[in-house]
Scaffold this motif. Sequence first.
Motif, PDB file in Angstrom:
ATOM      1  N   THR A   1     118.810  52.882  16.727  1.00  0.00           N
ATOM      2  CA  THR A   1     117.971  51.798  17.208  1.00  0.00           C
ATOM      3  C   THR A   1     116.811  51.550  16.264  1.00  0.00           C
ATOM      4  O   THR A   1     116.148  52.474  15.810  1.00  0.00           O
ATOM      5  CB  THR A   1     117.412  52.137  18.608  1.00  0.00           C
ATOM      6  OG1 THR A   1     118.510  52.335  19.492  1.00  0.00           O
ATOM      7  CG2 THR A   1     116.557  51.011  19.129  1.00  0.00           C
ATOM      8  N   ASN A   2     116.574  50.278  15.969  1.00  0.00           N
ATOM      9  CA  ASN A   2     115.447  49.887  15.133  1.00  0.00           C
ATOM     10  C   ASN A   2     114.379  49.289  16.029  1.00  0.00           C
ATOM     11  O   ASN A   2     114.557  48.202  16.562  1.00  0.00           O
ATOM     12  CB  ASN A   2     115.930  48.858  14.095  1.00  0.00           C
ATOM     13  CG  ASN A   2     114.793  48.330  13.256  1.00  0.00           C
ATOM     14  OD1 ASN A   2     113.658  48.745  13.418  1.00  0.00           O
ATOM     15  ND2 ASN A   2     115.103  47.410  12.370  1.00  0.00           N
TER      16      ASN A   2
ATOM     17  N   ALA B   1     126.211  43.872  11.107  1.00  0.00           N
ATOM     18  CA  ALA B   1     127.208  44.776  11.657  1.00  0.00           C
ATOM     19  C   ALA B   1     128.527  44.020  11.742  1.00  0.00           C
ATOM     20  O   ALA B   1     128.854  43.448  12.774  1.00  0.00           O
ATOM     21  CB  ALA B   1     126.782  45.287  13.033  1.00  0.00           C
TER      22      ALA B   1
ATOM     23  N   ASP C   1     120.428  46.071  18.680  1.00  0.00           N
ATOM     24  CA  ASP C   1     119.523  46.459  17.608  1.00  0.00           C
ATOM     25  C   ASP C   1     120.224  46.559  16.263  1.00  0.00           C
ATOM     26  O   ASP C   1     119.723  46.062  15.254  1.00  0.00           O
ATOM     27  CB  ASP C   1     118.866  47.811  17.938  1.00  0.00           C
ATOM     28  CG  ASP C   1     117.745  47.682  18.956  1.00  0.00           C
ATOM     29  OD1 ASP C   1     116.716  47.081  18.621  1.00  0.00           O
ATOM     30  OD2 ASP C   1     117.922  48.179  20.083  1.00  0.00           O
ATOM     31  N   ASP C   2     121.383  47.197  16.225  1.00  0.00           N
ATOM     32  CA  ASP C   2     122.045  47.424  14.955  1.00  0.00           C
ATOM     33  C   ASP C   2     122.544  46.118  14.336  1.00  0.00           C
ATOM     34  O   ASP C   2     122.524  45.958  13.114  1.00  0.00           O
ATOM     35  CB  ASP C   2     123.205  48.404  15.129  1.00  0.00           C
ATOM     36  CG  ASP C   2     122.731  49.823  15.410  1.00  0.00           C
ATOM     37  OD1 ASP C   2     121.561  50.119  15.099  1.00  0.00           O
ATOM     38  OD2 ASP C   2     123.510  50.617  15.950  1.00  0.00           O
TER      39      ASP C   2
END
Length: 226
Positions: A2-3, A13, A154-155
């Motif tokens: 998670t960012n 992604a 998030d990714d």
Amino acid sequence: MTNNDPGKPFAAAPQLSVEPIIQQIHLPAGVAGADELDFDVRCFLVGDASGVVLIDAGLEGSAPAIEQALGRLGAEWKDITDLVLTHSHPDHVGGLAEVALKAPEAAIWAGASDIPQIASDAPTRPLSDGDHVHGMRILQTPGHTAGHISLLHDDAGILFVGDTVGTMKGAMTRGPSQFTADAAEAELSLLKLSQLQPTRMLFSHGPEIPDPVAQLRRLVDLSEQG
């Protein structure tokens, strides 16, 4: 992974697939203002190697359109692991009964405050801020309804905003005031989303637009100036 840094761009992604299901709505004059209104409503299939999540169930009668979208992903009803409802309005939950019958193993989720307004024979599980469903982080964004939620992958850097904000004719726009439960809460939710930096922003009403983060921040800035 998670960012959580809103100032850091997200990596792409490519293994994630997003398929919209687009339906049209016609409101006669007097329902949402003096004039009749035509607009779209979108739900989304989000798929990867481990399964498919359906975000919103669309209008009543949406099952054939969802099935076609599953086919475009190379998936079937049995591949849907979760159904996440952004809020309780009928253009987002109208197809819930059909979807629950077609995908009986899918877990059904919604913001806790909206669950009492969602009619369902299948149990609906509550979501709170910071929860995760299949790689997507739940963001409480009340205002449009008390339990409205948005989802951030998030990714992949993809933000599903539900009805927090929409687009019309290439510009970002708030939803009609007639369908907004709490305008002050809605503005706080816009501010919350404007502090993120997703690569893509997907709307339940209206197509994608260029540079959505900048457009959202301008929308929030204009409201603050007003």
